[in-house]
Scaffold this active site. Sequence first.
Site, PDB file in Angstrom:
ATOM      1  CG  ASP A  95     -64.484 113.432  32.198  1.00  0.00           C
ATOM      2  OD1 ASP A  95     -65.107 114.500  32.351  1.00  0.00           O
ATOM      3  OD2 ASP A  95     -64.364 112.864  31.098  1.00  0.00           O
ATOM      4  CD  GLU A  96     -69.044 112.930  31.458  1.00  0.00           C
ATOM      5  OE1 GLU A  96     -69.895 113.650  32.010  1.00  0.00           O
ATOM      6  OE2 GLU A  96     -68.900 112.884  30.228  1.00  0.00           O
ATOM      7  CE  LYS A 155     -67.295 115.966  29.702  1.00  0.00           C
ATOM      8  NZ  LYS A 155     -66.385 114.825  29.599  1.00  0.00           N
ATOM      9  CB  THR A 156     -62.124 115.480  26.500  1.00  0.00           C
ATOM     10  OG1 THR A 156     -63.391 114.925  26.851  1.00  0.00           O
ATOM     11  CG2 THR A 156     -61.109 114.358  26.390  1.00  0.00           C
ATOM     12  NE  ARG A 210     -75.932 115.730  23.670  1.00  0.00           N
ATOM     13  CZ  ARG A 210     -74.767 116.050  24.212  1.00  0.00           C
ATOM     14  NH1 ARG A 210     -73.669 115.424  23.829  1.00  0.00           N
ATOM     15  NH2 ARG A 210     -74.684 117.010  25.120  1.00  0.00           N
ATOM     16  CD  GLN A 255     -73.851 117.770  29.169  1.00  0.00           C
ATOM     17  OE1 GLN A 255     -73.941 116.881  28.330  1.00  0.00           O
ATOM     18  NE2 GLN A 255     -72.789 118.568  29.250  1.00  0.00           N
TER      19      GLN A 255
END
Length: 744
Positions: free
Chosen positions: A218-219, A32-33, A594, A249
């Site tokens: 973002d987020e 996504k970044t 993770r 998330q």
Amino acid sequence: MDYKTLLNNEQYNAVVCTEGPVLVSAGAGSGKTRLLTYRIAYLITECNVPAHKILAITFTNKAANEMKERIEKIAPDGELVTVSTFHSFCARMLRAYASFIPNYKENFTIYSDNDTSKLMKDIFKEMNISDENIKDEFKHNISVIKNDNMSIEEYVKIFKYDSTIIEFERFYRTYQNELIKNNAMDFDDLLINFYNLISTNQEVLDSIQNKYTYFSVDEFQDTNKIQYDIVKLLASKTRNVLIVGDEDQSIYGWRGANIDNIFNFTKDFPDAKIFKLEQNYRSTKKILDRANLIIKNNRNRLEKKLYTENEDGTDVFYYQAMSESDEADFVIRSIIRMYESGVPYHEMAILMRLNALSRTFEEKLLNYSIPHIMYNGFKFFERAEIKSVLAYLTAIVNPSDDISFARIINFPKRGIGETSIEKLLEISAKNKMPLKEVVMNYENEILPTALKDKLKDLKTLFLDLQENIDKLSMYEFFTYMLEKTNVLKSFDLENEQDYERYLNIGSLVNSVREYEEANQDATIIDYLQSVTLSSAMDNDDGKGVVIATVHGAKGLEFDTVYIVGCEEKIFPISRDDNDDIEEERRLMYVAITRAKKNLVITSSSSRYMYGRREYSAKSRFLYELDLVSDRQINSNYTTYNNYNGYNKYNNSNNYNKYTGGNMNNLESNQNKSFNYTFNKNTIEKKSIDFSKIKVGAKVNHPKFGLGEITEVTPNSSNHCVKIKFDGVGEKMLSLDYAPIEFVD
């Protein structure tokens, strides 16, 4: 720049969709970044959007700096793009338009958490509010009001039947008036005051909307209501807004994050284009298969399924330990083997839902001299509640320790404030006598009657403890002390933070029990010395195995991940409310994703809590992950804490006999399966000179120094021995894995 070759199809489609509202549901590890930075570059290079017209909002300064660096590398004039956190952006705008803000000047102060706590403390004192629960509730309510973008009038109307609402309204208004009087804002005020400014002043809103014409956030799953309202209003003119988030998330509901913001976006912008990033670049196929298995059970989500072009990888491995010690031994042994096979320590992480589980792992890592760090948290013996409980022991055995005694005068809360403690310290300094002696002779001092009444209770408590310290064993005295001080009753077990503190102290109780069992003639002074010395040895260079809560590990990735403590009431911590369970499930999903190559999940059949060993029911998530099939819990997940079949565990000696010692049971079939599946290259155990393994043999440990073997476990396949070290006491270690050298 050839964007089509730099991005996958879904990323590319989202990048080139520049006009109008866009929602990107970005799965874990899906880049996504990369999408965000290349989209900004695309706007500049292909759409000729001036860089200074673009506003990108992130959640942390670290994320903002990283994004800014990436943009500057790939886009001309990238340094002109505004990349900022919500709070930093709002603060900048409030200063720029300060003349339009009622009651504030441009040079307003932003109060830190310490500043606001001091202000609230003064107001509580002025209002004669001493109940700590009410104080905590009022502090929390202020944040709720601001995060939910409510007025005090709206809040009062909703909670008009609350018995404390009138008092709270007075507290809220006083707090806000004091902030204004001091020309200061708290962190939440930065958001609420900025929203109030742009929602009531069209001139200011027009100015900012002319300045910025493209927005990205973002987020987005972590935004609260006020943050969402700000974004919606800023983007209302051009409607060129991109939000990127992953509802799977969303794990910060407890601090105001509203997962519904993602779904509200599609309602407020019904023409929004929706893209799903489902290709994962981080994990193996088998890890993603488990992640998909569990998250599909949530209803409040956009349907998507992660996939990857990475290798299949090894199976996710599940190990059911017999006890918390067995669980930690298994994980540490696995870490040693992974390290020997080439995985660096910093590429391994032990993740847990509650940090109360960390003590056993911290101690085992220290025992085997494995470097480790506690990420985003305090190591076990540095936690406030642990230091306070240990301060009781110190104050009892060392009457001259003023620091320890001052720490427990008002722990748990008994209405003796800092002013009173400072007064007692003044008397102590003036008369050159220990603080404890001042309290034990309070009748001789000129003090307020109310304070004397409280000191009387404290004196009675200490006289009782001093009378019993020599009558009881160390463990018996420790549990007696906790009962008499009402420490455990001071926690609200419905509050997650209090519940964690409660469990932390439970782990400390177990620490005392384990130390006493290993050191039969030890005293409280010996135990305190052992804790202090072990903590001092427990240093790190920042490159060790990471111990973290799942919350703390979000955004990180590791070659190998161990998710521990997968039992009901631990992970998940709650079980009644469907929204709570969905957030707990998202936490498990975050923990799983993770891991890049290896994932191990563990639980314990029993845990020792407050004087007895209790059966632990397997987490429902283990069944959803298809890691276990022997359903041991009923439809409503009763935990069977009093299950008779586990009464034999209530006596720790019987328990050790049952499991065959500290590490013996790690040679079970489960572990052999693990070695084959998880680590294809068989690692040979250390070569040992068996003739040297005997009582009285001298050894050297890199952390603990010189020691002497005091006991050899018979028929131990891992060559378990008990070694007595000066200062830290006796430790049970496996010579197969411990960094021990025999000393001639």
